[in-house]
Design a protein around this motif. Structure first.
Motif, PDB file in Angstrom:
ATOM      1  N   SER A 124     -10.000   8.445   1.258  1.00 42.29           N
ATOM      2  CA  SER A 124      -9.821   9.333   0.117  1.00 42.29           C
ATOM      3  C   SER A 124      -9.559   8.525  -1.151  1.00 42.29           C
ATOM      4  CB  SER A 124      -8.649  10.284   0.368  1.00 42.29           C
ATOM      5  OG  SER A 124      -7.432   9.576   0.259  1.00 42.29           O
ATOM      6  N   THR A 125      -9.642   9.216  -2.266  1.00 36.46           N
ATOM      7  CA  THR A 125      -9.349   8.586  -3.553  1.00 36.46           C
ATOM      8  C   THR A 125      -7.923   8.046  -3.565  1.00 36.46           C
ATOM      9  OG1 THR A 125     -10.901  10.028  -4.693  1.00 36.46           O
ATOM     10  CG2 THR A 125      -9.213   8.987  -6.043  1.00 36.46           C
ATOM     11  N   LEU A 126      -6.974   8.807  -3.016  1.00 34.78           N
ATOM     12  CA  LEU A 126      -5.578   8.354  -2.989  1.00 34.78           C
ATOM     13  C   LEU A 126      -5.435   7.063  -2.198  1.00 34.78           C
ATOM     14  CD1 LEU A 126      -3.704  11.746  -2.405  1.00 34.78           C
ATOM     15  CD2 LEU A 126      -4.193  10.597  -4.566  1.00 34.78           C
ATOM     16  N   GLU A 127      -6.134   6.975  -1.079  1.00 35.54           N
ATOM     17  CA  GLU A 127      -6.064   5.764  -0.260  1.00 35.54           C
ATOM     18  C   GLU A 127      -6.699   4.575  -0.973  1.00 35.54           C
ATOM     19  OE1 GLU A 127      -4.273   5.336   2.502  1.00 35.54           O
ATOM     20  OE2 GLU A 127      -3.652   7.407   2.209  1.00 35.54           O
ATOM     21  N   ARG A 128      -7.834   4.821  -1.617  1.00 38.15           N
ATOM     22  CA  ARG A 128      -8.491   3.729  -2.361  1.00 38.15           C
ATOM     23  C   ARG A 128      -7.606   3.240  -3.500  1.00 38.15           C
ATOM     24  NH1 ARG A 128     -12.939   6.945  -1.454  1.00 38.15           N
ATOM     25  NH2 ARG A 128     -12.890   7.796  -3.562  1.00 38.15           N
ATOM     26  N   GLU A 129      -6.956   4.172  -4.197  1.00 35.77           N
ATOM     27  CA  GLU A 129      -6.062   3.776  -5.282  1.00 35.77           C
ATOM     28  C   GLU A 129      -4.901   2.939  -4.766  1.00 35.77           C
ATOM     29  OE1 GLU A 129      -6.788   7.628  -8.212  1.00 35.77           O
ATOM     30  OE2 GLU A 129      -4.958   7.532  -6.997  1.00 35.77           O
ATOM     31  N   HIS A 144       0.844  -1.205   0.000  1.00 35.10           N
ATOM     32  CA  HIS A 144       0.000   0.000   0.000  1.00 35.10           C
ATOM     33  C   HIS A 144       0.876   1.251   0.000  1.00 35.10           C
ATOM     34  CE1 HIS A 144      -3.355   2.651   1.334  1.00 35.10           C
ATOM     35  NE2 HIS A 144      -2.385   3.248   2.010  1.00 35.10           N
ATOM     36  N   GLU A 145       1.868   1.282   0.865  1.00 33.28           N
ATOM     37  CA  GLU A 145       2.748   2.452   0.942  1.00 33.28           C
ATOM     38  C   GLU A 145       3.599   2.598  -0.318  1.00 33.28           C
ATOM     39  OE1 GLU A 145       1.995   4.599   3.047  1.00 33.28           O
ATOM     40  OE2 GLU A 145       0.768   3.299   4.295  1.00 33.28           O
ATOM     41  N   LEU A 146       4.093   1.498  -0.851  1.00 38.76           N
ATOM     42  CA  LEU A 146       4.846   1.562  -2.106  1.00 38.76           C
ATOM     43  C   LEU A 146       3.948   2.000  -3.264  1.00 38.76           C
ATOM     44  CD1 LEU A 146       7.106  -1.587  -1.725  1.00 38.76           C
ATOM     45  CD2 LEU A 146       7.795   0.819  -1.537  1.00 38.76           C
ATOM     46  N   SER A 147       2.670   1.651  -3.190  1.00 35.06           N
ATOM     47  CA  SER A 147       1.712   2.104  -4.202  1.00 35.06           C
ATOM     48  C   SER A 147       1.577   3.623  -4.169  1.00 35.06           C
ATOM     49  CB  SER A 147       0.350   1.436  -3.990  1.00 35.06           C
ATOM     50  OG  SER A 147       0.450   0.047  -4.218  1.00 35.06           O
ATOM     51  N   HIS A 148       1.559   4.204  -2.974  1.00 38.13           N
ATOM     52  CA  HIS A 148       1.540   5.667  -2.877  1.00 38.13           C
ATOM     53  C   HIS A 148       2.762   6.256  -3.584  1.00 38.13           C
ATOM     54  CE1 HIS A 148      -1.896   6.620  -0.455  1.00 38.13           C
ATOM     55  NE2 HIS A 148      -1.494   5.923   0.595  1.00 38.13           N
ATOM     56  N   VAL A 149       3.914   5.658  -3.374  1.00 39.43           N
ATOM     57  CA  VAL A 149       5.140   6.141  -4.025  1.00 39.43           C
ATOM     58  C   VAL A 149       4.970   6.082  -5.545  1.00 39.43           C
ATOM     59  CG1 VAL A 149       7.599   5.692  -4.411  1.00 39.43           C
ATOM     60  CG2 VAL A 149       6.650   5.524  -2.086  1.00 39.43           C
ATOM     61  N   GLY A 150       4.523   4.935  -6.036  1.00 34.52           N
ATOM     62  CA  GLY A 150       4.395   4.752  -7.474  1.00 34.52           C
ATOM     63  C   GLY A 150       3.287   5.565  -8.113  1.00 34.52           C
ATOM     64  N   LEU A 151       2.200   5.775  -7.395  1.00 34.58           N
ATOM     65  CA  LEU A 151       1.037   6.447  -7.984  1.00 34.58           C
ATOM     66  C   LEU A 151       0.964   7.949  -7.728  1.00 34.58           C
ATOM     67  CD1 LEU A 151      -1.726   3.868  -6.963  1.00 34.58           C
ATOM     68  CD2 LEU A 151      -0.924   4.323  -9.294  1.00 34.58           C
ATOM     69  N   HIS A 152       1.462   8.376  -6.582  1.00 27.61           N
ATOM     70  CA  HIS A 152       1.107   9.719  -6.135  1.00 27.61           C
ATOM     71  C   HIS A 152       2.242  10.699  -5.896  1.00 27.61           C
ATOM     72  CE1 HIS A 152      -2.321   7.115  -4.523  1.00 27.61           C
ATOM     73  NE2 HIS A 152      -2.752   7.710  -5.634  1.00 27.61           N
ATOM     74  N   LEU A 153       3.451  10.260  -5.744  1.00 29.03           N
ATOM     75  CA  LEU A 153       4.508  11.196  -5.361  1.00 29.03           C
ATOM     76  C   LEU A 153       4.901  12.159  -6.472  1.00 29.03           C
ATOM     77  CD1 LEU A 153       6.877   9.302  -2.936  1.00 29.03           C
ATOM     78  CD2 LEU A 153       5.071  10.944  -2.436  1.00 29.03           C
ATOM     79  N   ASP A 154       4.636  11.841  -7.699  1.00 31.16           N
ATOM     80  CA  ASP A 154       4.950  12.752  -8.801  1.00 31.16           C
ATOM     81  C   ASP A 154       3.851  13.780  -9.041  1.00 31.16           C
ATOM     82  OD1 ASP A 154       7.371  11.578  -9.262  1.00 31.16           O
ATOM     83  OD2 ASP A 154       6.647  10.283 -10.864  1.00 31.16           O
ATOM     84  N   HIS A 155       2.837  13.775  -8.213  1.00 31.18           N
ATOM     85  CA  HIS A 155       1.691  14.673  -8.417  1.00 31.18           C
ATOM     86  C   HIS A 155       1.625  15.770  -7.363  1.00 31.18           C
ATOM     87  CE1 HIS A 155       0.311  11.944 -11.508  1.00 31.18           C
ATOM     88  NE2 HIS A 155       0.482  10.953 -10.664  1.00 31.18           N
ATOM     89  N   GLY A 156       2.772  16.172  -6.855  1.00 29.24           N
ATOM     90  CA  GLY A 156       2.818  17.272  -5.910  1.00 29.24           C
ATOM     91  C   GLY A 156       2.726  16.874  -4.452  1.00 29.24           C
ATOM     92  N   THR A 157       2.404  15.625  -4.178  1.00 32.75           N
ATOM     93  CA  THR A 157       2.350  15.166  -2.804  1.00 32.75           C
ATOM     94  C   THR A 157       3.738  14.698  -2.401  1.00 32.75           C
ATOM     95  OG1 THR A 157       0.078  14.443  -3.105  1.00 32.75           O
ATOM     96  CG2 THR A 157       1.234  13.554  -1.207  1.00 32.75           C
ATOM     97  N   GLU A 158       4.236  15.226  -1.303  1.00 32.76           N
ATOM     98  CA  GLU A 158       5.595  14.885  -0.881  1.00 32.76           C
ATOM     99  C   GLU A 158       5.634  13.793   0.176  1.00 32.76           C
ATOM    100  OE1 GLU A 158       7.789  18.352   0.155  1.00 32.76           O
ATOM    101  OE2 GLU A 158       7.327  19.357  -1.725  1.00 32.76           O
ATOM    102  N   TRP A 159       4.544  13.601   0.906  1.00 33.13           N
ATOM    103  CA  TRP A 159       4.549  12.582   1.947  1.00 33.13           C
ATOM    104  C   TRP A 159       3.121  12.160   2.259  1.00 33.13           C
ATOM    105  CZ3 TRP A 159       2.031  14.210   6.380  1.00 33.13           C
ATOM    106  CH2 TRP A 159       1.890  15.582   6.541  1.00 33.13           C
ATOM    107  N   PHE A 160       3.003  10.984   2.848  1.00 33.67           N
ATOM    108  CA  PHE A 160       1.720  10.436   3.273  1.00 33.67           C
ATOM    109  C   PHE A 160       1.865   9.936   4.696  1.00 33.67           C
ATOM    110  CE2 PHE A 160       1.577   9.995  -1.264  1.00 33.67           C
ATOM    111  CZ  PHE A 160       0.270  10.270  -1.591  1.00 33.67           C
ATOM    112  N   VAL A 161       0.869  10.148   5.487  1.00 28.38           N
ATOM    113  CA  VAL A 161       0.787   9.548   6.812  1.00 28.38           C
ATOM    114  C   VAL A 161      -0.604   8.943   6.897  1.00 28.38           C
ATOM    115  CG1 VAL A 161       0.786   9.913   9.299  1.00 28.38           C
ATOM    116  CG2 VAL A 161       2.361  11.221   7.848  1.00 28.38           C
ATOM    117  N   ASP A 162      -0.675   7.649   7.106  1.00 32.30           N
ATOM    118  CA  ASP A 162      -1.979   7.010   7.214  1.00 32.30           C
ATOM    119  C   ASP A 162      -2.531   7.217   8.610  1.00 32.30           C
ATOM    120  OD1 ASP A 162      -2.133   6.094   4.625  1.00 32.30           O
ATOM    121  OD2 ASP A 162      -1.166   4.196   5.075  1.00 32.30           O
TER     122      ASP A 162
END
Length: 122
Positions: free
Chosen positions: A46-51, A20-38
């Protein structure tokens, strides 16, 4: 950097959370999000979490394979796990999560992460 705790130290939880966390890296880090905390106390997904959930699920057990062979018995769990080359605990964990029957398969398939193998004290 991905940081995990062993709050839930079961094998299925560990692998799903890591993917799940690696998916955030692959899907979301290039879109302006620098970090995630679950936030485990948050009930709104959220949509990001579902993705990230969907990508992690697909990486562990592809949807097409899951839909044609949802495990109904311990033997089914072992067969699917062997076919995928993964721990039966991961297969059983997904079945428990999706059915919300956390007692499914009784006490089998509840392997824990070996903290000593990770170099962590138990």
């Amino acid at each position: 950097m991905v940081v995990l705790t062993l709050r839930y130290d079961r094998v299925d939880s560990f692998w799903f959370t890591l993917l799940h966390e690696l998916s955030h890296v692959g899907l979301h880090l290039d879109h302006g999000t620098e970090w995630f905390v679950d936030d485990l106390d948050c009930t709104d997904t959220s949509t990001l979490e579902r993705e990230a959930d969907e990508m992690a699920s697909e990486a562990l057990i592809p949807r097409a394979l899951w839909e044609r062979s949802v495990p109904r018995s311990p033997r089914d769990v072992e067969t699917l796990a062997r076919e995928l080359g993964i721990s039966p605990t991961i297969v059983a964990g997904r079945a428990r999560h999706q059915t919300r029957e956390h007692r499914l398969f009784g006490r089998v398939f509840r392997d824990r992460i070996d903290r000593e193998a990770l170099g962590w004290e138990s």
